[in-house]
Design a protein around this motif. Structure first.
Motif, mmCIF file in Angstrom:
data_model
loop_
_atom_site.group_PDB
_atom_site.id
_atom_site.type_symbol
_atom_site.label_atom_id
_atom_site.label_comp_id
_atom_site.label_asym_id
_atom_site.label_seq_id
_atom_site.Cartn_x
_atom_site.Cartn_y
_atom_site.Cartn_z
ATOM 1 N N SER A 1 -2.899 1.538 -12.715
ATOM 2 C CA SER A 1 -1.732 0.926 -12.094
ATOM 3 C C SER A 1 -1.479 1.679 -10.792
ATOM 4 C CB SER A 1 -0.524 1.017 -13.025
ATOM 5 O OG SER A 1 -0.254 2.359 -13.340
ATOM 6 N N PRO A 2 -1.065 0.966 -9.753
ATOM 7 C CA PRO A 2 -0.880 1.625 -8.458
ATOM 8 C C PRO A 2 0.125 2.774 -8.555
ATOM 9 C CG PRO A 2 -0.566 -0.757 -8.289
ATOM 10 C CD PRO A 2 -0.726 -0.433 -9.727
ATOM 11 N N ASP A 3 -0.252 3.878 -7.963
ATOM 12 C CA ASP A 3 0.621 5.044 -7.923
ATOM 13 C C ASP A 3 1.601 4.846 -6.773
ATOM 14 O OD1 ASP A 3 1.800 7.553 -7.715
ATOM 15 O OD2 ASP A 3 -0.071 8.624 -8.082
ATOM 16 N N PRO A 4 2.900 4.881 -7.043
ATOM 17 C CA PRO A 4 3.867 4.674 -5.963
ATOM 18 C C PRO A 4 3.728 5.705 -4.851
ATOM 19 C CG PRO A 4 4.993 4.937 -8.099
ATOM 20 C CD PRO A 4 3.529 5.079 -8.339
ATOM 21 N N ALA A 5 3.249 6.902 -5.190
ATOM 22 C CA ALA A 5 3.071 7.935 -4.165
ATOM 23 C C ALA A 5 1.840 7.659 -3.298
ATOM 24 C CB ALA A 5 2.957 9.306 -4.806
ATOM 25 N N GLY A 6 0.985 6.717 -3.719
ATOM 26 C CA GLY A 6 -0.230 6.400 -2.970
ATOM 27 C C GLY A 6 0.008 5.591 -1.722
ATOM 28 N N GLY B 1 0.351 2.513 -1.135
ATOM 29 C CA GLY B 1 -0.371 1.252 -1.007
ATOM 30 C C GLY B 1 -1.813 1.412 -0.561
ATOM 31 N N LEU B 2 -2.293 2.649 -0.444
ATOM 32 C CA LEU B 2 -3.686 2.902 -0.056
ATOM 33 C C LEU B 2 -4.583 2.873 -1.286
ATOM 34 C CD1 LEU B 2 -3.122 5.908 2.387
ATOM 35 C CD2 LEU B 2 -3.538 3.517 2.992
ATOM 36 N N PRO B 3 -5.890 2.647 -1.094
ATOM 37 C CA PRO B 3 -6.811 2.711 -2.242
ATOM 38 C C PRO B 3 -6.748 4.085 -2.906
ATOM 39 C CG PRO B 3 -7.913 1.802 -0.306
ATOM 40 C CD PRO B 3 -6.575 2.290 0.148
ATOM 41 N N ALA B 4 -6.957 4.112 -4.216
ATOM 42 C CA ALA B 4 -6.900 5.364 -4.964
ATOM 43 C C ALA B 4 -7.970 6.333 -4.471
ATOM 44 C CB ALA B 4 -7.091 5.095 -6.456
ATOM 45 N N VAL B 5 -7.653 7.606 -4.548
ATOM 46 C CA VAL B 5 -8.602 8.645 -4.162
ATOM 47 C C VAL B 5 -9.710 8.685 -5.204
ATOM 48 C CG1 VAL B 5 -8.873 11.126 -3.748
ATOM 49 C CG2 VAL B 5 -6.777 9.970 -3.044
ATOM 50 N N PRO B 6 -10.989 8.710 -4.779
ATOM 51 C CA PRO B 6 -12.088 8.777 -5.755
ATOM 52 C C PRO B 6 -11.999 10.037 -6.617
ATOM 53 C CG PRO B 6 -12.914 8.316 -3.543
ATOM 54 C CD PRO B 6 -11.477 8.648 -3.404
ATOM 55 N N ARG C 1 -2.687 10.757 -3.322
ATOM 56 C CA ARG C 1 -2.830 9.767 -4.385
ATOM 57 C C ARG C 1 -3.512 8.497 -3.866
ATOM 58 N NH1 ARG C 1 -2.646 13.569 -6.616
ATOM 59 N NH2 ARG C 1 -1.087 14.393 -8.017
ATOM 60 N N GLY C 2 -3.495 8.312 -2.553
ATOM 61 C CA GLY C 2 -4.165 7.189 -1.927
ATOM 62 C C GLY C 2 -4.867 7.675 -0.673
ATOM 63 N N MET C 3 -6.003 7.035 -0.322
ATOM 64 C CA MET C 3 -6.778 7.495 0.826
ATOM 65 C C MET C 3 -7.524 6.323 1.449
ATOM 66 S SD MET C 3 -9.688 10.500 0.918
ATOM 67 C CE MET C 3 -10.989 9.639 0.074
ATOM 68 N N VAL D 1 -10.392 5.747 4.656
ATOM 69 C CA VAL D 1 -11.275 6.451 5.585
ATOM 70 C C VAL D 1 -11.846 5.458 6.577
ATOM 71 C CG1 VAL D 1 -13.360 7.859 5.781
ATOM 72 C CG2 VAL D 1 -11.871 8.107 3.787
ATOM 73 N N THR D 2 -11.804 5.807 7.857
ATOM 74 C CA THR D 2 -12.479 5.065 8.922
ATOM 75 C C THR D 2 -13.376 6.070 9.648
ATOM 76 O OG1 THR D 2 -10.836 5.501 10.651
ATOM 77 C CG2 THR D 2 -10.430 3.596 9.213
ATOM 78 N N PRO D 3 -14.254 5.615 10.548
ATOM 79 C CA PRO D 3 -15.091 6.583 11.259
ATOM 80 C C PRO D 3 -14.295 7.619 12.065
ATOM 81 C CG PRO D 3 -15.971 4.385 11.519
ATOM 82 C CD PRO D 3 -14.650 4.232 10.827
ATOM 83 N N ASP D 4 -13.074 7.274 12.468
ATOM 84 C CA ASP D 4 -12.291 8.184 13.300
ATOM 85 C C ASP D 4 -11.085 8.800 12.611
ATOM 86 O OD1 ASP D 4 -13.906 7.985 15.548
ATOM 87 O OD2 ASP D 4 -12.876 6.202 16.260
ATOM 88 N N SER D 5 -10.844 8.466 11.345
ATOM 89 C CA SER D 5 -9.651 9.036 10.713
ATOM 90 C C SER D 5 -9.734 9.016 9.197
ATOM 91 C CB SER D 5 -8.394 8.292 11.166
ATOM 92 O OG SER D 5 -8.342 7.019 10.588
ATOM 93 N N ILE D 6 -8.928 9.875 8.610
ATOM 94 C CA ILE D 6 -8.687 9.871 7.170
ATOM 95 C C ILE D 6 -7.172 9.814 7.014
ATOM 96 C CG2 ILE D 6 -8.845 11.133 4.996
ATOM 97 C CD1 ILE D 6 -11.344 12.479 6.005
ATOM 98 N N LEU D 7 -6.686 8.753 6.381
ATOM 99 C CA LEU D 7 -5.262 8.594 6.108
ATOM 100 C C LEU D 7 -5.044 8.841 4.625
ATOM 101 C CD1 LEU D 7 -2.367 7.728 6.878
ATOM 102 C CD2 LEU D 7 -3.083 5.366 6.431
ATOM 103 N N MET D 8 -4.101 9.725 4.312
ATOM 104 C CA MET D 8 -3.800 10.054 2.921
ATOM 105 C C MET D 8 -2.317 9.862 2.671
ATOM 106 S SD MET D 8 -5.945 13.568 2.680
ATOM 107 C CE MET D 8 -6.025 13.890 4.433
ATOM 108 N N ALA D 9 -2.000 9.420 1.481
ATOM 109 C CA ALA D 9 -0.609 9.311 1.051
ATOM 110 C C ALA D 9 -0.502 9.979 -0.304
ATOM 111 C CB ALA D 9 -0.179 7.850 0.970
ATOM 112 N N GLY D 10 0.569 10.659 -0.501
ATOM 113 C CA GLY D 10 0.787 11.363 -1.765
ATOM 114 C C GLY D 10 1.745 12.503 -1.541
ATOM 115 N N PHE D 11 1.478 13.614 -2.203
ATOM 116 C CA PHE D 11 2.322 14.792 -2.085
ATOM 117 C C PHE D 11 1.640 15.750 -1.116
ATOM 118 C CE2 PHE D 11 2.875 12.814 -6.197
ATOM 119 C CZ PHE D 11 4.229 12.520 -6.130
#
Length: 170
Positions: free
Chosen positions: A133-138, A140-145, A65-67, A69-79
């Motif tokens: 509205s921010p997804d609590p499962a995200g 606090g990361l930016p929403a996934v495109p 639900r949130g993602m 991205v940096t050059p060295d990583s992808i951080l995701m939050a959600g289910f």
């Protein structure tokens, strides 16, 4: 004087030079074929592993639900993960003994996903225009495109996987 049949020294030297040139050319062909054979075997071995990596990353991205991205990583939050519980997962490039590796981390668990990993590339095609509205499962990361391509590349420049993700709205 009787003429002897046979080869002269010049003819023998010319034949040896031509034979040497042909052997060098043949050796180059054999070396090239051996190199290609090694590459084909490597690709044959890597194909299932790259498919597993692509499937795992796809599942994590679809359920995120949130993602970030940096050059060295992808951080995701959600289910994320096999159990689809709310949490975070990170795919990260790390340096280990002269090689870059891709590691997947979820909670306390770390998995080695690829040896010889070079990096990620994420290209956004569509982003939601309306603010959500921010997804609590995200987390606090930016929403996934809504729609994007994620590409993973190994150290030799070979594309391990490249997939367009059509992300569903929360």
């Amino acid at each position: 004087m009787k003429k002897r049949s046979g080869f002269t020294l010049i003819e023998l030297t010319a034949a040896c030079v031509l034979a040497s040139i042909m052997m060098v050319a043949l050796l180059r062909v054999v070396i090239a074929m051996a190199g290609e054979s090694v590459q084909l075997r490597q690709q044959e071995f890597d194909a299932p592993a790259a498919g597993n990596l692509a499937a795992r990353l796809h599942d994590d991205l679809i359920n995120a639900r949130g993602m970030a991205v940096t050059p060295d990583s992808i951080l995701m939050a959600g289910f994320v993960g096999e159990d689809l519980r709310a949490g975070q997962v990170r795919y990260q490039r790390l340096r280990r003994s002269q090689r870059s590796v891709l590691v997947r981390r979820q909670g306390q668990r770390s998995e080695l996903m690829w040896i010889g990993f070079a990096g990620f590339q994420v290209t956004v095609y569509e982003q939601d225009d309306e603010p959500r509205s921010p997804d609590p499962a995200g987390g606090g990361l930016p929403a996934v495109p809504s729609r994007f391509r994620v590409t993973l590349v190994d150290e030799s420049g070979r594309v391990l996987c490249s997939e367009v993700i059509d992300h569903h709205a929360p």
